[in-house]
Design an enzyme around this catalytic site. Structure first.
Site, short mmCIF file in Angstrom:
data_model
loop_
_atom_site.label_atom_id
_atom_site.label_comp_id
_atom_site.label_asym_id
_atom_site.label_seq_id
_atom_site.Cartn_x
_atom_site.Cartn_y
_atom_site.Cartn_z
N SER A 62 -9.47 -10.95 17.70
CA SER A 62 -10.48 -10.24 16.92
C SER A 62 -10.97 -10.99 15.68
O SER A 62 -12.08 -10.76 15.23
CB SER A 62 -9.98 -8.86 16.51
OG SER A 62 -9.00 -8.96 15.52
N LYS A 106 -8.64 -7.52 9.48
CA LYS A 106 -10.09 -7.36 9.65
C LYS A 106 -10.78 -7.80 8.36
O LYS A 106 -10.18 -7.92 7.31
CB LYS A 106 -10.47 -5.89 9.93
CG LYS A 106 -9.80 -5.28 11.14
CD LYS A 106 -10.27 -5.88 12.42
CE LYS A 106 -9.52 -5.26 13.60
NZ LYS A 106 -9.66 -6.01 14.81
#
Length: 183
Positions: A62, A106
């Site tokens: 990710s 993130k």
């Protein structure tokens, strides 16, 4: 036999005399002082790791290309989230809103009050949507939008789930360096 018996008795008598001269009280106090010192050091390390700075192992697709697919060890400072001083572009370590036993990395793309426009499903088209981040929340996304579960799926993340801001890669050696802000 009597000479052997007397030698053993003599040895045991002298051993008992030497054993009685051992400074047991000082040995016990020294051992206790050292145990307390080790306990204090462990507490100090725990407090620093929990509230100031620590390390985290981050892996997965990710955050490609910022974080290696097979994993990077990153330094995480834990003061910025507590002070509310994160900025758009910071890479954060947070508890997953979908699975609280999982920690994810993130990038912050929006703070409370920001309007964030994002591509809903980049694999199927370019349809976009705009969301205003509510108070006490942040909008996070992975750098690799094609392989990331992030705020596009689970919405804005409560600020309380953020554990720290990743600021530096410390392992592997060829990747050591600061993690920059990407806008």
């Amino acid at each position: 036999m009597s000479t052997v018996g007397s030698r053993i008795a003599s040895f045991l008598g002298s051993a008992a005399a030497r054993f009685g001269k051992v400074p047991w009280r000082e040995i016990r106090e020294d051992a206790f002082d050292r145990a307390v010192l080790v306990l204090k050091a462990a507490c100090f390390v725990h407090v620093v790791n929990t509230y100031v700075v620590g390390i985290a192992f981050v892996r997965g697709p990710s955050m490609l290309p910022t974080i290696n697919l097979t994993g990077d060890v990153v330094a995480v400072e834990r003061v910025s989230p507590r002070r509310g001083s994160l900025v758009v572009g910071d890479v954060v370590i947070l508890l997953s809103p979908e699975n609280p036993r999982k920690t994810v990395a993130k990038r912050v793309l929006g703070l409370e009050g920001d309007a964030v426009t994002f591509v809903v499903d980049p694999a199927r088209g370019s349809a976009s949507q705009t969301v205003v981040v509510p108070e006490g929340h942040v909008w996070v996304q992975g750098d690799n939008i094609y392989s990331s579960r992030d705020s596009r799926q689970f919405g804005p993340v409560p600020y309380g789930l953020i554990q720290g801001r990743a600021f530096c890669k410390v392992w592997p050696p060829e990747a050591v360096g600061l993690i920059g802000q990407k806008l």
